[in-house]
Design a protein around this motif. Structure first.
Motif, PDB file in Angstrom:
ATOM      1  N   THR A   1      -9.283  -6.693  -2.263  1.00  0.00           N
ATOM      2  CA  THR A   1      -9.522  -5.972  -2.066  1.00  0.00           C
ATOM      3  C   THR A   1      -8.728  -4.217  -1.171  1.00  0.00           C
ATOM      4  O   THR A   1      -8.979  -3.484  -0.347  1.00  0.00           O
ATOM      5  CB  THR A   1      -7.916  -6.678  -0.831  1.00  0.00           C
ATOM      6  OG1 THR A   1      -7.217  -6.785  -2.423  1.00  0.00           O
ATOM      7  CG2 THR A   1      -8.787  -8.493  -0.729  1.00  0.00           C
ATOM      8  N   HIS A   2      -8.349  -4.067  -2.302  1.00  0.00           N
ATOM      9  CA  HIS A   2      -8.304  -2.671  -2.967  1.00  0.00           C
ATOM     10  C   HIS A   2      -8.743  -1.854  -3.812  1.00  0.00           C
ATOM     11  O   HIS A   2      -9.468  -2.527  -5.059  1.00  0.00           O
ATOM     12  CB  HIS A   2      -7.480  -2.614  -2.979  1.00  0.00           C
ATOM     13  CG  HIS A   2      -6.333  -2.727  -1.840  1.00  0.00           C
ATOM     14  ND1 HIS A   2      -6.196  -3.917  -1.195  1.00  0.00           N
ATOM     15  CD2 HIS A   2      -5.449  -2.154  -0.666  1.00  0.00           C
ATOM     16  CE1 HIS A   2      -5.256  -4.367  -0.203  1.00  0.00           C
ATOM     17  NE2 HIS A   2      -4.852  -3.017   0.261  1.00  0.00           N
TER      18      HIS A   2
ATOM     19  N   GLU B   1       1.044  -0.931   0.015  1.00  0.00           N
ATOM     20  CA  GLU B   1       0.399   0.121   0.009  1.00  0.00           C
ATOM     21  C   GLU B   1       0.758   0.830   0.042  1.00  0.00           C
ATOM     22  O   GLU B   1       0.326   2.145  -0.415  1.00  0.00           O
ATOM     23  CB  GLU B   1      -0.816  -0.449   1.233  1.00  0.00           C
ATOM     24  CG  GLU B   1      -2.033  -0.888   1.620  1.00  0.00           C
ATOM     25  CD  GLU B   1      -2.181  -1.219   2.508  1.00  0.00           C
ATOM     26  OE1 GLU B   1      -2.371  -0.500   3.548  1.00  0.00           O
ATOM     27  OE2 GLU B   1      -4.198  -1.895   2.877  1.00  0.00           O
TER      28      GLU B   1
ATOM     29  N   ARG C   1      -8.625   0.560   0.669  1.00  0.00           N
ATOM     30  CA  ARG C   1      -9.203  -0.778   1.128  1.00  0.00           C
ATOM     31  C   ARG C   1     -10.131  -0.941   1.245  1.00  0.00           C
ATOM     32  O   ARG C   1     -11.026   0.195   1.563  1.00  0.00           O
ATOM     33  CB  ARG C   1      -8.605  -1.064   2.541  1.00  0.00           C
ATOM     34  CG  ARG C   1      -7.267  -0.984   2.593  1.00  0.00           C
ATOM     35  CD  ARG C   1      -6.880  -2.232   3.985  1.00  0.00           C
ATOM     36  NE  ARG C   1      -5.211  -3.052   4.123  1.00  0.00           N
ATOM     37  CZ  ARG C   1      -4.362  -2.864   4.765  1.00  0.00           C
ATOM     38  NH1 ARG C   1      -5.560  -3.377   5.807  1.00  0.00           N
ATOM     39  NH2 ARG C   1      -3.447  -2.983   4.762  1.00  0.00           N
TER      40      ARG C   1
END
Lengths: 203, 114
Positions: free
Chosen positions: A145-146, A114, A134
């Protein structure tokens, strides 16, 4: 702030579905050619908080699961790392990447991933505005997830400087590359981009 | 964007497995790499003696032409199950492996100004 992005694959009339989504407060645009698993329509909603999303959710999902929609990939998220270089950019393109970081995703590896992703705009000035978040609630093909959103002045910014910059291909891409030992992200992605005609990331 | 881009495989072989690892790489990885537009420039064995009790390091240097060549090989390898199968098949022959991407220092400014 929170947002929901829905990437819709249509098997019915686009105009009716566009109108229905807009009627529920979404910015809606046709997905441009060159996408990868990016759908036909992209819709983005902003919410003050999770409660506002949950109040709106049934109506939105009635459209996403209704007639004319073959499939929708969705991600609801609280706004993560945000940057604005070009306030009010409304004439550019907005790019959405849904990804699923599901390979041995320890918290330490996720944090490094990240942090490096969030530094892309520092090295790649063609990224005018950005948001990396997120996902709280995902739907569709994978448990996304992102969400990585970027705004460019035009498609050339996305196809040229963004793709060709070594911070991207020689550094970040190892997280996406099964040939690299750092591989983290499922190969199945949603890469979608559209011209909304309104500022999305700097409104 | 015609700069030479280097793809460097850095493989630390399991003790005593260096020669077997390199043979597997040459036989089952190199042909596919060449087919994806990569040019094998050099294989360096460190130390330059096949060790039986310790690890050899293999530094394998490939080149492609520019970021376009890089994306070309990546787009082909990423969705080719044979590539993933190769890396899985050599797991027992390696202690660790890393792949790096680079360019000559003289090309850094132009590449990073993309």
């Amino acid at each position: 702030m929170h947002s929901l992005i829905a990437l819709l694959h249509l098997d019915g009339e686009a105009a009716r579905i566009c109108a229905a989504l807009a009627g529920l407060g979404a910015a809606v645009a046709q997905v441009m050619k060159g996408n990868f698993n990016g759908g036909d329509l992209s819709a983005i909603w902003d919410f003050e908080n999770e409660a506002a999303y949950h109040a709106a959710r049934p109506g939105i999902h009635a459209i996403l699961n209704g007639a004319g929609v073959a499939r929708a990939d969705t991600a609801f998220f609280g706004h993560g790392s945000i940057g604005v270089r070009e306030q009010g950019l409304s004439t550019g393109i907005h790019r959405t990447l849904f990804l699923c970081a599901d390979r041995a995703a320890s918290e330490a590896r996720l944090a490094q991933f990240e942090a490096e992703m969030a530094l892309m705009p520092k090295y790649i000035p063609a990224i005018r505005n950005w948001r990396f978040s997120r996902v709280i609630e995902a739907g569709g093909e994978l448990p996304w997830t992102h969400v990585w959103e970027q705004e460019f002045a035009d498609t050339a910014g996305l196809m040229g400087p963004y793709m060709l910059h070594p911070y991207h291909w020689a550094f970040i891409d190892r997280w996406f590359d099964p040939e690299c030992s750092d591989w983290l992200v499922n190969l199945r992605l949603c890469h979608s981009f559209a011209a909304y005609g309104v500022a999305i990331l700097s409104n | 964007m015609g700069q030479t881009v280097y793809l460097i495989d850095d493989l630390l072989a399991a003790p005593g497995k260096g020669r077997e690892l390199l043979a597997a790489y040459r036989e089952r990885y190199v042909p596919g790499g060449v087919a994806r537009g990569m040019t094998l420039e050099k294989v360096i064995v460190s130390p330059p003696v096949w060790l039986e009790e310790a690890s050899n390091r293999l530094t394998i240097l490939w080149t492609v032409e520019g970021p376009g060549g890089w994306w070309g090989q990546a787009a082909q390898s990423r969705y080719d199950p044979a590539v993933a199968q190769f890396w899985a098949s050599i797991q027992d022959l390696v202690v660790s492996r890393r792949r790096h991407f680079g360019a000559a220092d003289a090309d850094v400014a132009e590449l990073a100004d993309a």
